[in-house]
Design a protein around this motif. Sequence first.
Motif, PDB file in Angstrom:
ATOM      1  N   HIS A   1       0.600   5.776  -2.155  1.00 29.92           N
ATOM      2  CA  HIS A   1       1.840   5.071  -1.796  1.00 29.92           C
ATOM      3  C   HIS A   1       2.507   5.734  -0.584  1.00 29.92           C
ATOM      4  O   HIS A   1       3.046   5.051   0.290  1.00 29.92           O
ATOM      5  CB  HIS A   1       2.805   5.035  -2.982  1.00 29.92           C
ATOM      6  CG  HIS A   1       2.335   4.141  -4.093  1.00 29.92           C
ATOM      7  ND1 HIS A   1       2.095   2.801  -3.916  1.00 29.92           N
ATOM      8  CD2 HIS A   1       2.026   4.407  -5.386  1.00 29.92           C
ATOM      9  CE1 HIS A   1       1.672   2.271  -5.052  1.00 29.92           C
ATOM     10  NE2 HIS A   1       1.615   3.222  -5.959  1.00 29.92           N
TER      11      HIS A   1
ATOM     12  N   ASP B   1      -3.895   5.968  -9.385  1.00 32.14           N
ATOM     13  CA  ASP B   1      -3.527   5.156 -10.542  1.00 32.14           C
ATOM     14  C   ASP B   1      -3.687   3.667 -10.204  1.00 32.14           C
ATOM     15  O   ASP B   1      -4.054   3.311  -9.074  1.00 32.14           O
ATOM     16  CB  ASP B   1      -2.122   5.506 -11.052  1.00 32.14           C
ATOM     17  CG  ASP B   1      -1.019   5.106 -10.093  1.00 32.14           C
ATOM     18  OD1 ASP B   1      -1.277   4.314  -9.158  1.00 32.14           O
ATOM     19  OD2 ASP B   1       0.121   5.598 -10.268  1.00 32.14           O
ATOM     20  N   GLU B   2      -3.404   2.838 -11.177  1.00 30.03           N
ATOM     21  CA  GLU B   2      -3.600   1.393 -11.022  1.00 30.03           C
ATOM     22  C   GLU B   2      -2.867   0.846  -9.788  1.00 30.03           C
ATOM     23  O   GLU B   2      -3.441   0.098  -8.990  1.00 30.03           O
ATOM     24  CB  GLU B   2      -3.098   0.694 -12.304  1.00 30.03           C
ATOM     25  CG  GLU B   2      -3.042  -0.809 -12.245  1.00 30.03           C
ATOM     26  CD  GLU B   2      -4.418  -1.468 -12.257  1.00 30.03           C
ATOM     27  OE1 GLU B   2      -5.389  -0.814 -12.693  1.00 30.03           O
ATOM     28  OE2 GLU B   2      -4.504  -2.625 -11.809  1.00 30.03           O
ATOM     29  N   SER B   3      -1.632   1.253  -9.608  1.00 27.65           N
ATOM     30  CA  SER B   3      -0.856   0.691  -8.499  1.00 27.65           C
ATOM     31  C   SER B   3      -1.402   1.161  -7.150  1.00 27.65           C
ATOM     32  O   SER B   3      -1.367   0.429  -6.158  1.00 27.65           O
ATOM     33  CB  SER B   3       0.621   1.078  -8.641  1.00 27.65           C
ATOM     34  OG  SER B   3       0.785   2.476  -8.514  1.00 27.65           O
ATOM     35  N   GLU B   4      -1.927   2.367  -7.105  1.00 25.22           N
ATOM     36  CA  GLU B   4      -2.518   2.851  -5.847  1.00 25.22           C
ATOM     37  C   GLU B   4      -3.810   2.098  -5.529  1.00 25.22           C
ATOM     38  O   GLU B   4      -4.097   1.782  -4.375  1.00 25.22           O
ATOM     39  CB  GLU B   4      -2.810   4.351  -5.953  1.00 25.22           C
ATOM     40  CG  GLU B   4      -1.560   5.224  -6.016  1.00 25.22           C
ATOM     41  CD  GLU B   4      -1.922   6.677  -6.221  1.00 25.22           C
ATOM     42  OE1 GLU B   4      -2.401   7.015  -7.329  1.00 25.22           O
ATOM     43  OE2 GLU B   4      -1.748   7.477  -5.298  1.00 25.22           O
TER      44      GLU B   4
ATOM     45  N   GLU C   1      -4.445  -0.920  -6.313  1.00 30.55           N
ATOM     46  CA  GLU C   1      -4.062  -2.240  -5.809  1.00 30.55           C
ATOM     47  C   GLU C   1      -3.743  -2.154  -4.313  1.00 30.55           C
ATOM     48  O   GLU C   1      -4.119  -3.035  -3.536  1.00 30.55           O
ATOM     49  CB  GLU C   1      -2.836  -2.767  -6.577  1.00 30.55           C
ATOM     50  CG  GLU C   1      -3.168  -3.249  -7.972  1.00 30.55           C
ATOM     51  CD  GLU C   1      -1.920  -3.664  -8.754  1.00 30.55           C
ATOM     52  OE1 GLU C   1      -0.823  -3.715  -8.159  1.00 30.55           O
ATOM     53  OE2 GLU C   1      -2.057  -3.907  -9.967  1.00 30.55           O
ATOM     54  N   VAL C   2      -3.080  -1.085  -3.919  1.00 26.37           N
ATOM     55  CA  VAL C   2      -2.753  -0.921  -2.497  1.00 26.37           C
ATOM     56  C   VAL C   2      -4.034  -0.794  -1.669  1.00 26.37           C
ATOM     57  O   VAL C   2      -4.180  -1.428  -0.616  1.00 26.37           O
ATOM     58  CB  VAL C   2      -1.854   0.321  -2.287  1.00 26.37           C
ATOM     59  CG1 VAL C   2      -1.746   0.672  -0.800  1.00 26.37           C
ATOM     60  CG2 VAL C   2      -0.484   0.081  -2.888  1.00 26.37           C
TER      61      VAL C   2
END
Length: 434
Positions: free
Chosen positions: A235, A256-259, A261-262
């Motif tokens: 991020h 992690d999951e959100s990273e 996705e990025v």
Amino acid sequence: MLLSGTVVADAATVLDDGAVVVEDDRIVAVGDRTTCLEQYPDHERESYDVLAPGTVGGHVHSVQSLGRGIADDTELLDWLYEYVLPMEASLSRDGMRTAAELGYLELIESGTTTCIDHLSVAHADAAFEAARDLGIRGRFGKVLMDKEAPPGLLEDTEAALAESERLIRRYHGLDDGRIRYAVTPRFAVSCTEACLRGTRELADDYDGVMIHTHASENQGEIATVEDETGRRNIHWLDEVGLTGEDVVLAHCVWTDESEREVLAETGTNVTYCPSSNMKLASGVAPVLDYLDRGINVALGNDGPPCNNTLDPFTEMRQATLLQKVDHLEPQALPAPTVFEMATRNGAKAAGFDRVGKLREGWKADIIGLETDLTRATPLHDVLSHLVFAAHGDDVRFTMVDGEVLMRDGEILVADAEAIRERAREFAAELNAAP
Ligand SMILES: [Zn+2]
């Protein structure tokens, strides 16, 4: 030139009695041997047991070659700050030139024709000159460190970016585009926000210049970045502009999951370095998840002090074995997928079109291997052999851009024994712990 043998044109295409025809820097035909011989009767002929696209080292440190074996059995941050950075700081320009030559020599000898090379803070010119002379294709960058760096490597932000710009103007696009530049911060821990944002601005200012850095390799590293920025590493990199199709992030073990996705949404390239991740006890990169998300994953050996070999065949083997045991899934990362990562995925990450497969009209980056070997007998499946059993020493022929760099196991573009001798002399003087 007409090269004949079993042709592994790409991960899905094998011609048992095939040929590859080369004119200048391009492949002009790939097909059945007899047909090619009829169509190109006057071309110089050579034959090898197996012909394949040259492999792509998606993350390497050629200039760390003199440190092979200096820092075994350590974790990343100790390895870097106690051993590798002091070594890099101690290298003279001539030492850097020799280190780079040794690295490119090992790559060319073992079948790597393109690399994404993370150089050092100083003496980048020496590595560019070595790469040009030895004929390897690649994307190279001087390292940026404007904080958390030892004496000799710490630079003023503006000076570091200015030196990068000088190198872009001097080398990017040389030798018919074989030599290209990547702005190369070492990692978020050693770069200020101004440095990282300046990296993006500099890459945007020059057509075709990319960005290459390390990311989320080690738990201590991501904790440091989170302490300093309040954000997970990916991020943070995304916020300062270090994601996108022109960015190559080495490792990405701890995301992690959100990273993830990025990484997928931005088209960021990831280089998986399994031997390095195992040797530094960093962890296991979630490669299957990345591939499921459509992220382009290349394969890299990282540096000689953390691997300790630049052999791409060993790396392919490690790449699949580590995923199989991590997932307890024997079908994880089958041979064709690994071969694709080590060839076309790597070339795509490095920003080279028409590199990484043997195809009409593509660049003539070709290797020839010997399989008249006990451990290659019998040869039921050539892709299985290349990934699970072959070794860099099996490579006998290496061509980049249509130029033969090695024939019958002999390097033609340099005095290999003289490079090894100079490397032994410089290594003896290194300011590094034994
Ligand atoms: Zn690295």
